[in-house]
Every structure is written in structure tokens, then in C-alpha cells.
Design an enzyme around this catalytic site. Structure first.
Site, PDB file in Angstrom:
ATOM      1  N   GLY A  97       0.815  -1.207   0.142  1.00 54.45           N
ATOM      2  CA  GLY A  97      -0.078   0.068   0.067  1.00 54.45           C
ATOM      3  C   GLY A  97       1.002   1.268  -0.088  1.00 54.45           C
ATOM      4  CB  SER A 122      16.112  10.567   0.953  1.00 55.37           C
ATOM      5  OG  SER A 122      17.382  10.419   1.886  1.00 55.37           O
ATOM      6  NE  ARG A 182      -1.792  -5.411  -1.952  1.00 61.53           N
ATOM      7  CZ  ARG A 182      -1.225  -5.106  -0.570  1.00 61.53           C
ATOM      8  NH1 ARG A 182      -0.003  -5.445  -0.104  1.00 61.53           N
ATOM      9  NH2 ARG A 182      -1.935  -4.025  -0.076  1.00 61.53           N
ATOM     10  CG  ASP A 203       3.933  -6.951   7.448  1.00 61.40           C
ATOM     11  OD1 ASP A 203       3.301  -6.624   6.595  1.00 61.40           O
ATOM     12  OD2 ASP A 203       3.154  -7.505   8.294  1.00 61.40           O
ATOM     13  CB  THR A 238       7.854  -4.543   1.256  1.00 69.34           C
ATOM     14  OG1 THR A 238       6.375  -4.138   0.700  1.00 69.34           O
ATOM     15  CG2 THR A 238       8.725  -4.023   0.468  1.00 69.34           C
ATOM     16  CB  THR A 289       2.563   0.734   6.268  1.00 73.08           C
ATOM     17  OG1 THR A 289       1.180   0.552   6.783  1.00 73.08           O
ATOM     18  CG2 THR A 289       3.367   0.696   7.527  1.00 73.08           C
ATOM     19  CG  ASP A 324      -2.441   0.557   8.978  1.00 74.14           C
ATOM     20  OD1 ASP A 324      -3.191   1.411   8.999  1.00 74.14           O
ATOM     21  OD2 ASP A 324      -2.699  -0.746   8.392  1.00 74.14           O
ATOM     22  CG  ASP A 370       1.403  -2.343  10.521  1.00 72.77           C
ATOM     23  OD1 ASP A 370       2.038  -1.811   9.860  1.00 72.77           O
ATOM     24  OD2 ASP A 370       0.373  -3.017  10.056  1.00 72.77           O
ATOM     25  NE  ARG A 389      -5.055  -6.591   8.044  1.00 70.07           N
ATOM     26  CZ  ARG A 389      -4.033  -6.358   7.091  1.00 70.07           C
ATOM     27  NH1 ARG A 389      -4.708  -5.471   6.125  1.00 70.07           N
ATOM     28  NH2 ARG A 389      -2.730  -6.630   7.124  1.00 70.07           N
ATOM     29  N   GLY A 417     -10.614  14.965  20.179  1.00 72.98           N
ATOM     30  CA  GLY A 417     -11.450  15.012  21.128  1.00 72.98           C
ATOM     31  C   GLY A 417     -12.787  14.116  20.975  1.00 72.98           C
ATOM     32  CB  ALA A 418     -13.199  10.628  19.471  1.00 72.36           C
ATOM     33  CB  SER A 442     -26.443  17.898  22.159  1.00 74.18           C
ATOM     34  OG  SER A 442     -25.510  18.710  21.643  1.00 74.18           O
ATOM     35  NE  ARG A 494     -27.954  10.609   9.270  1.00 72.00           N
ATOM     36  CZ  ARG A 494     -28.875  10.348   9.869  1.00 72.00           C
ATOM     37  NH1 ARG A 494     -28.941   9.376  10.813  1.00 72.00           N
ATOM     38  NH2 ARG A 494     -29.997  10.985   9.525  1.00 72.00           N
ATOM     39  CG  HIS A 523      -8.306   3.435  -0.205  1.00 70.60           C
ATOM     40  ND1 HIS A 523      -9.537   2.551  -0.094  1.00 70.60           N
ATOM     41  CD2 HIS A 523      -7.338   2.625  -0.276  1.00 70.60           C
ATOM     42  CE1 HIS A 523      -9.057   1.139   0.208  1.00 70.60           C
ATOM     43  NE2 HIS A 523      -7.573   1.296  -0.165  1.00 70.60           N
TER      44      HIS A 523
END
Length: 332
Positions: free
Chosen positions: A19, A30, A80, A111, A113, A134, A136, A138, A180, A194-195, A223, A256, A262
């Protein structure tokens, strides 16, 4: 010009795979310019490992990469390759590299790759170096992957906009973000925006606790509410199932769903990602010239560090427990 030089390396190839993420172009730039600095030839491989198999190469110099540091995506494209998973596919790739007189490889990706690079290197004793790209975040062995900071800023900006309409209509929004297997984007963007609640794979909140949290928010006078959900969260099968459950059990909320998808991968990279990519590219090339191979370049304690590829692949990127506690306090 430094005196760094591995006489066996005269040409280095660079590819992007998996991705895309903001900062990949800055990393390509670079790598190419570090090669030029050390009088090493550089070749770009289009379409990742599939392009390596097909010999889709382009000679690159310092001027080839002008004007790309600010661009998202990857000028080398990404794809891929199922063929590269086979012994025969990797043999073709090696032959193409040898035909082009390529002596070492820098692979930018995640990972998958790195797994391909590690297997390829072990089969042909071919020097490789990985740069983590990536959104993520991760990958083990780095506090930040390329694109993560940009994605966070994108998500926070979108949540700010959604909050405007949530407040105007007294609505509850479930906002799904990428992640994921890990909840880095959800946790950091949720705190930053601020969720009222943050749902991540690492912490199973449970449906009843989620309902209680939303009831508490309502009683406190809120509210409208924003709940950030990592796509890998374990509470429901998906974010729409969560919406249905809340609809059935909390009739006072108008619910909602917004799936950011993406859009999180796109856009001009942040200053942080541009600087990080520049540092990683230099470290990757100079590590190869020092005779190192099978490492991933990472950022640890604000310094460039090398992690063996097998550890980067097998290790687990851990969620920030302090930030988890901060999020609990902030949603009070």
C-alpha cells in the site's frame, strides 16, 4: 563526499511495494540523491517486485527526483506480485537485477515487502535494506512509519469537519479509520480530535460498556458525540453493526457512520514525514555501503536505528498505554 564505500556496490535499486503512503516519494528522492552524493548509480524499479521480475527499471539521478518531496503516492508505482512469492519468480527477478548490474536493493513498504526482500536476500545473498512505509504504524523497530503522521493529520482534519455537522444536528457519528491489526491511528487521532470514545483492536471495550459510555455522555449534557473506530476493532463485525446495535438500544441518539477509507493514504506528506523519509533514505544507502544487509531503518528515540528484517516482521508494534489512559481521562 564522505569516504564511505563498499567497492562491491556500484549500483543500488529502489522500489516501493504494498500500500502506498505519504512520504514514499521523499524516500525515493533521498535514496537517489544519497547514491549521487556517494557516486553510486541508482535505478528505480517500477511496480514493486512485479516490475523487478519484468525488468521495468529506470536509471535515476539527482535531477530525476526534483519536485517530488511534496507529492503523495509513489512515482515508482506500487503493485502486489503473486509471482514473486514463487521460487521461479524470484529467480527471474534476480536475473533482471544482474542484467542491469544492480548490486543492492532498498525496498520501501510494510511487512509483506520486507518478507519478500528477506527471502530474496537469503536465496541469492543479495544486499537489501528496508524503509517502513505504511500509514498504520504497525512495524516493529520504529516509533513512526512513513505516512503515519500525515494520515493522523488527515483524520483529525476530517473529524473536525464531521463534528461541525454532528453538533448542528445533535448526532452520534461512528467514524471508521484504518488499522486492521493495530489502533495507532484511531487512538492518536481520537485523542487529538477530542472523540467521546475510541475503539481499537488492542482493547475490547464491549458493547455494554460502549452503551454505558454513550449514556454517560448524554447525561453529562453532550448533545452530540464522536466515536472513532479502528477497522480491526473486535466489538462488532463492522462499524455498521455497531450503528445498528446503538440504534436498537439507545433510541435517543440519531446515529450516522462515516468510513474514511483510502483518503487517509493520500495527500501531500507532512513536514515530519518528509524529514523522516529523508533521514531514512540516507541511512539505508549508507548502511548498504558499510556492508550491512537485511535490516530495516527505523526511528527510535529520535535517532536512526537498524532492526533486523526478521524482527521487524515478527515483532509487534505496541500501543501507547499512557495514551490509552489519557484517552480514558479525556472522555470523562
Amino acid at each position: 563526499m564522505s569516504n564511505l564505500m563498499n567497492k562491491n556496490i556500484k549500483k543500488i535499486a529502489v522500489l516501493t511495494s504494498g500500500g502506498d503512503s505519504p512520504g514514499m516519494n521523499a524516500a525515493i528522492r533521498s535514496v537517489v540523491r544519497t547514491c549521487a552524493y556517494h557516486n553510486i548509480n541508482c535505478v528505480g524499479i517500477y511496480r514493486g517486485y512485479q516490475g523487478m521480475i519484468e525488468g521495468d527499471f529506470k536509471e535515476m539521478d539527482a535531477r530525476s527526483v526534483k519536485g517530488i518531496i511534496n507529492k503523495g503516492g509513489t512515482i515508482l508505482k506500487s503493485a502486489r506480485s503473486n509471482e514473486f512469492r514463487t521460487v521461479e519468480g524470484r529467480k527471474k527477478a534476480y536475473e533482471k537485477l544482474k542484467e542491469a548490474n544492480v548490486d543492492a536493493l532498498v525496498a520501501v513498504g510494510g511487512d509483506g515487502t520486507f518478507t519478500g526482500a528477506m527471502i530474496f536476500s537469503s536465496e541469492y545473498d543479495f544486499p537489501v535494506m528496508g524503509i517502513p512505509g505504511t500509514i498504520d504504524n504497525d512495524i516493529f523497530g520504529t516509533s513512526h512509519t512513513l505516512g503515519y503522521d500525515t494520515a493522523l493529520n488527515t483524520v483529525v482534519d476530517v473529524i473536525d469537519k464531521i463534528r461541525d455537522t454532528a453538533s448542528s444536528h445533535n448526532r452520534l457519528f461512528f467514524i471508521e479509520v484504518m488499522g486492521r491489526d493495530v489502533g495507532h491511528i484511531a487512538l492518536n487521532a481520537g485523542v487529538g480530535a477530542g472523540a467521546e470514545e475510541i475503539l481499537i483492536p488492542e482493547e475490547d471495550l464491549g458493547l455494554e460498556r460502549l452503551l454505558e459510555s454513550l449514556r454517560r455522555s448524554k447525561r453529562s449534557g453532550k448533545s452530540s458525540s464522536i466515536v472513532v473506530v479502528a477497522e480491526g476493532d473486535k466489538i462488532g463485525k463492522n462499524v455498521f453493526e455497531l450503528k445498528d446495535y446503538v440504534d436498537e438500544n439507545l433510541a435517543e441518539y440519531e446515529v450516522r457512520v462515516s468510513v474514511l477509507g483510502h483518503m487517509q493514504r493520500g495527500g501531500s506528506p507532512s513536514c515530519f514525514d518528509r524529514v523522516l523519509a529523508s533521514r531514512m533514505g540516507v541511512k539505508a544507502v549508507e548502511s548498504l555501503l558499510e556492508g550491512k544487509s537485511n535490516y530495516m531503518v527505523g526511528l527510535l528515540n529520535d535517532k536512526m536505528a537498524l532492526t533486523p528484517l526478521d524482527q521487524a516482521i515478527k515483532g509487534q508494534s505496541k500501543i501507547n498505554l499512557e495514551l490509552l489512559r489519557v484517552s480514558d481521562i479525556m472522555t470523562t
